[in-house]
Scaffold this active site. Sequence first.
Site, short mmCIF file in Angstrom:
data_model
loop_
_atom_site.label_atom_id
_atom_site.label_comp_id
_atom_site.label_asym_id
_atom_site.label_seq_id
_atom_site.Cartn_x
_atom_site.Cartn_y
_atom_site.Cartn_z
N SER A 151 -4.51 2.80 -1.03
CA SER A 151 -4.21 2.20 -2.33
C SER A 151 -4.67 0.76 -2.40
O SER A 151 -5.19 0.31 -3.42
CB SER A 151 -2.70 2.30 -2.62
OG SER A 151 -2.33 3.64 -2.92
N ASP A 152 -4.47 0.02 -1.32
CA ASP A 152 -4.93 -1.36 -1.28
C ASP A 152 -6.44 -1.44 -1.54
O ASP A 152 -6.91 -2.24 -2.36
CB ASP A 152 -4.64 -1.97 0.09
CG ASP A 152 -3.30 -2.69 0.14
OD1 ASP A 152 -2.92 -3.27 -0.89
OD2 ASP A 152 -2.66 -2.68 1.19
N GLN A 153 -7.19 -0.62 -0.81
CA GLN A 153 -8.64 -0.73 -0.90
C GLN A 153 -9.19 -0.10 -2.17
O GLN A 153 -10.18 -0.57 -2.72
CB GLN A 153 -9.28 -0.15 0.35
CG GLN A 153 -9.01 -1.03 1.56
CD GLN A 153 -9.56 -0.49 2.85
OE1 GLN A 153 -8.86 -0.39 3.84
NE2 GLN A 153 -10.82 -0.13 2.87
N ASP A 181 0.80 -1.22 0.00
CA ASP A 181 0.00 0.00 0.00
C ASP A 181 0.84 1.28 0.00
O ASP A 181 0.61 2.17 -0.81
CB ASP A 181 -0.93 -0.01 1.22
CG ASP A 181 -1.76 1.25 1.31
OD1 ASP A 181 -2.75 1.37 0.56
OD2 ASP A 181 -1.43 2.12 2.14
#
Length: 393
Positions: free
Chosen positions: A166-168, A139
């Site tokens: 960023s991950d989600q 992330d």
Amino acid sequence: MSTMLAGIKVLEMANVISGPYGGMLLADLGAEVIKVEMPGTGDPFRNWSGEGAGVRPAFAAFNRGKKSITVNVKTEEGRELYLRLASEVDVVLDNFRPGILDKMGVGYDAVCKTNPEVVYCAVTGMGTVGPYRDRPTYDAIAQAMSGLWSQLSDIKDPEPVGPALSDQLTGIYTAYGILGALVSKLKTGKGRKINVSMLGASLAFQPLAVADYLLSGKVADKSSRPHLSQSYTFVGKDGLSFAVHLSSPPKFWKALLETVGREELEKDPRFIKKADRVAHYDELRAELQAEFSKRPREQWLTELVANDVPAGPIYTIEEALNDPQVKALDMVRTFGTGERATPLVGYGFDDPERPRDEDQRPVPGLGEHTKEILAAIGYGDEEIEALVRTGAV
């Protein structure tokens, strides 16, 4: 009543956040999501806090409502099993580095041989092309390299940002892309492969910052959006903070001045037009903060809301979940029953026709559904026992 994706089957070979979050969003829409995990260990988030494999907050947050099967694709029997599973589903989702699953013999080309109409989504860090394609990416790296971080923290003295943005975001774009591919398949009868990268998703989430740079050469920083949107934070006499967002309608600006009793600021040369207020943002904030420091937050919010000024308290998660409006939106749901009951955040959309089936969709235990899933695709008891003995499941 039925869920939107009732009858859709998804095979998820993904760990941690980006892929699992995308898979969970599809499960929330009613898809049957089969999560493939390594025997014995499972998704690393099961043991992220070092407490042993199980249902921990980090795992529960991104995996509710799925079925878990353990498959070791490093074994010949495991590879055969995985491809058999892949032949039975509508969607295959993975989030490994480019080429990893291909080397194991279970990548897109291998899946297509048994399921040519599959919708296949490959989630990667940097993408499937380019000089950085093989880099390990998490992330913080995607936030940093996409320019997102520079709008959330002072780039000269940066601090890590709390949420895994960023991950989600990648998980959301993953579900978005898969849904589009499924609609296309309904019309054409053909599947397709789509690629979602953390770097690309993080950039795609910044359309205004990108447009500002490409069209006018402006480079956004952490103050750009607040200044332009006229978003402010203030602290009341009691030390409690709150937000005010004026946006563009002049009525909000005038109502704010009336609330604090500073109507003369409307004629101040520094603040007459919105462009002036943007240019003199810090000065205006100081003028207003001087007034807001005279009384407690709750008194100010009562008056701001009464005067139709967009305003609200700056909450912790605990405070947010206990707010009556959040409760009215039913944003906390309990997944599973009895010892399996796990309270988690609910859905980001409201579907009045959706059945209340959270009690039937708990967070899965590691390999909980292995025998059930194998039996459903034709494996007998002896075959399943053989797979267990060889370490394939």
